[in-house]
Write an enzyme that holds these catalytic residues in place. Structure first.
Site, PDB file in Angstrom:
ATOM      1  N   ALA A 291       0.840  -1.198   0.000  1.00  0.00           N
ATOM      2  CA  ALA A 291       0.000   0.000   0.000  1.00  0.00           C
ATOM      3  C   ALA A 291       0.870   1.242   0.000  1.00  0.00           C
ATOM      4  CB  ALA A 291      -0.920   0.013   1.226  1.00  0.00           C
ATOM      5  N   GLU A 292       0.437   2.269  -0.756  1.00  0.00           N
ATOM      6  CA  GLU A 292       1.246   3.471  -0.905  1.00  0.00           C
ATOM      7  C   GLU A 292       1.458   4.227   0.398  1.00  0.00           C
ATOM      8  OE1 GLU A 292      -1.626   3.887  -4.434  1.00  0.00           O
ATOM      9  OE2 GLU A 292      -1.253   2.308  -2.946  1.00  0.00           O
ATOM     10  N   ASN A 293       0.527   4.107   1.328  1.00  0.00           N
ATOM     11  CA  ASN A 293       0.704   4.828   2.591  1.00  0.00           C
ATOM     12  C   ASN A 293       1.744   4.166   3.485  1.00  0.00           C
ATOM     13  OD1 ASN A 293      -1.496   2.838   2.705  1.00  0.00           O
ATOM     14  ND2 ASN A 293      -1.635   3.376   4.863  1.00  0.00           N
TER      15      ASN A 293
END
Length: 467
Positions: A291-293
């Site tokens: 996930a990008e976060n």
């Protein structure tokens, strides 16, 4: 040394008109510095330039309230609008009352990181061939184009942490680190709000995520928002759309077929919307979600009793980390993506062209849109798998000869899985390898105004056993 302020109001009291303020937070409502944002609204500073991944969505505590209160002249964001959600910033931009700069999520975090590191600019493969590269210097490195991006220093940063001590050392929790550290490092004045203020030494040195030298003020959060426990793993109806009076694959069926493309040991990123459903079909397998976060190796939650508001993915779904998983900030997350470490990226799309161009962040005539991390992911070199329905909600084709929508990235799509067919990029052309049960090649051609071929042996779409 004591960097603790008595209240958020006291911490923002000297913020002047006309400053650039970076505000951390992810998605519609995750880990925003709500107390500081409300304090800035009440303080009343005007003519502000806000830098953020997103201004949040609705509610009385997110950065969007500053726009609604008439305090903002310009925004630099990755999202200015989301499907189905009102956007006061988009409306003001359309009226000429608000300046807008759209920036891909990974480039936003790296522009702030560059400012914090004393670097003035850098070259990036992201935005090549898209409207966001217009007017920027493009330079060839080893046969590939790179766009010059400038550092983005800010006057003030509002960030949110889990714990901090009076020296300003900050600890984040779960997957809620994302932009906060890079935002703070880029700022002349960094203010952190935390759930708990502790004595120096309580946070072990090796667990300090942001050293106090980057933080100027610490405040206790006064606004704690409960997360929406209903935001669990998304489910899709088992019935699909009809074409030519016949049912196609359901959204769940599309996701299941896409999951069949993934092998154990793969690291994959799932975009928002339909691609998120793929997670439900790989649970229990040796597939690692990214996930990008800032999360790697997790599953989406089903049980609303188990959610933890500090653990979420880039689509805002609550997650459970697997044994052997890891959490980190968005700087690391986009290092993973752009360095080509991912096995594949699964994204939705507004349109895909016969050349493999991807358009999924804005519609024609729209002023801004929602880029998120899609441009960074599409430019990573990892195979892009588009997972979507064959036509849009109005029955218009999404597979076209040339994209009429603004591009996310050119020539990046390698596989397309729709409710009617599976296309694979082979020798410079898309080839249909599978067709939904009950449909014919002529029917696929009739709803696909794009150049493509059929494989010699076309199989039934969805007829695959998951490992």
């Amino acid at each position: 040394m004591n960097k603790v302020f008595a209240s958020p109001d006291a911490a923002v009291a000297d913020i002047a008109d006309g400053l650039t303020v970076a505000i951390g937070g992810f998605g519609v409502g995750h880990s925003y510095p709500n107390s500081l944002t409300v304090a800035l609204r009440d303080h009343g500073a005007r003519g502000l330039r806000i830098v953020a991944n997103s201004l949040g969505g609705g509610g009385a505590h997110r950065p969007q309230i500053l726009v609604e209160n008439g305090q903002v002249d310009a925004v630099v964001v990755s999202f200015s609008a989301r499907p189905g959600m009102p956007s006061p910033e988009e409306a003001l931009v359309a009226e000429g009352k608000l300046a807008l700069e759209m920036v891909p999520q990974g480039i936003l975090v790296d522009r702030l990181r560059a400012a914090g590191a004393g670097l003035r600019a850098f070259y990036s493969p992201v935005t090549v061939g898209t409207p966001l590269a217009n007017g920027k210097e493009v330079r060839d490195f080893d046969g590939n184009d790179f766009v010059l991006e400038h550092a983005l220093p800010v006057d003030v940063a509002f960030i949110r942490g889990w714990r901090a001590d009076r020296y300003g050392n900050v600890q984040f929790r779960g997957s809620s680190a994302h932009f906060h550290a890079s935002f703070a490092k880029a700022a002349k004045l960094a203010i952190v709000e935390v759930q708990e203020i502790v004595e120096p030494g309580v946070i072990p040195p090796h667990e300090v995520d942001l050293p106090g030298i980057f933080v100027h003020r610490v405040v206790q959060s006064t606004i704690t928002l409960g997360a929406a426990a209903s935001k669990m793993k998304r489910r899709a109806p088992e019935s699909g759309r009809e074409y030519f009076g016949k049912p196609a694959l359901s959204r769940s069926g599309i996701a299941r077929r896409a999951a069949g493309l993934v092998e154990d040991g793969d690291y994959i990123n799932l975009g928002s919307g339909l691609p998120t459903l793929v997670a439900g079909h790989i649970q229990g397998r040796g597939v690692f979600l990214h996930a990008e976060n800032g999360a790697l190796a997790y599953d989406l939650l089903d049980d609303p009793e188990e959610f933890d508001s500090d653990f979420f993915d880039a689509a805002g779904n609550f997650i459970r980390m697997r044994a052997g998983g890891a959490v980190f900030d968005s700087v690391v997350s986009f290092e993973v993506a752009r360095s080509g470490k991912l096995s594949s990226v699964m994204l939705g799309a507004y349109q895909v062209s016969g050349s493999g161009d991807l358009a999924n962040w804005a519609t024609p005539g729209q002023i801004g849109g929602g880029i998120g991390g899609a441009m960074d992911l599409a430019a990573s070199g990892a195979p892009v798998v588009v997972v979507m329905e064959h036509t849009d909600s109005k029955g218009r084709p999404k597979l076209v000869e040339q994209c009429a929508y603004p591009l996310t990235a050119p020539a990046c799509v390698k596989v397309i899985v729709t409710d009617l067919a599976l296309f694979r990029w082979i020798d410079g052309r898309f080839v249909v390898e599978e067709i939904a049960p009950g449909f014919t090649p002529d029917e696929i051609r009739a709803v696909t105004p794009m150049s493509f071929d059929f494989a010699t042996d076309v199989r039934v779409l969805g007829d695959v056993e998951l490992c």
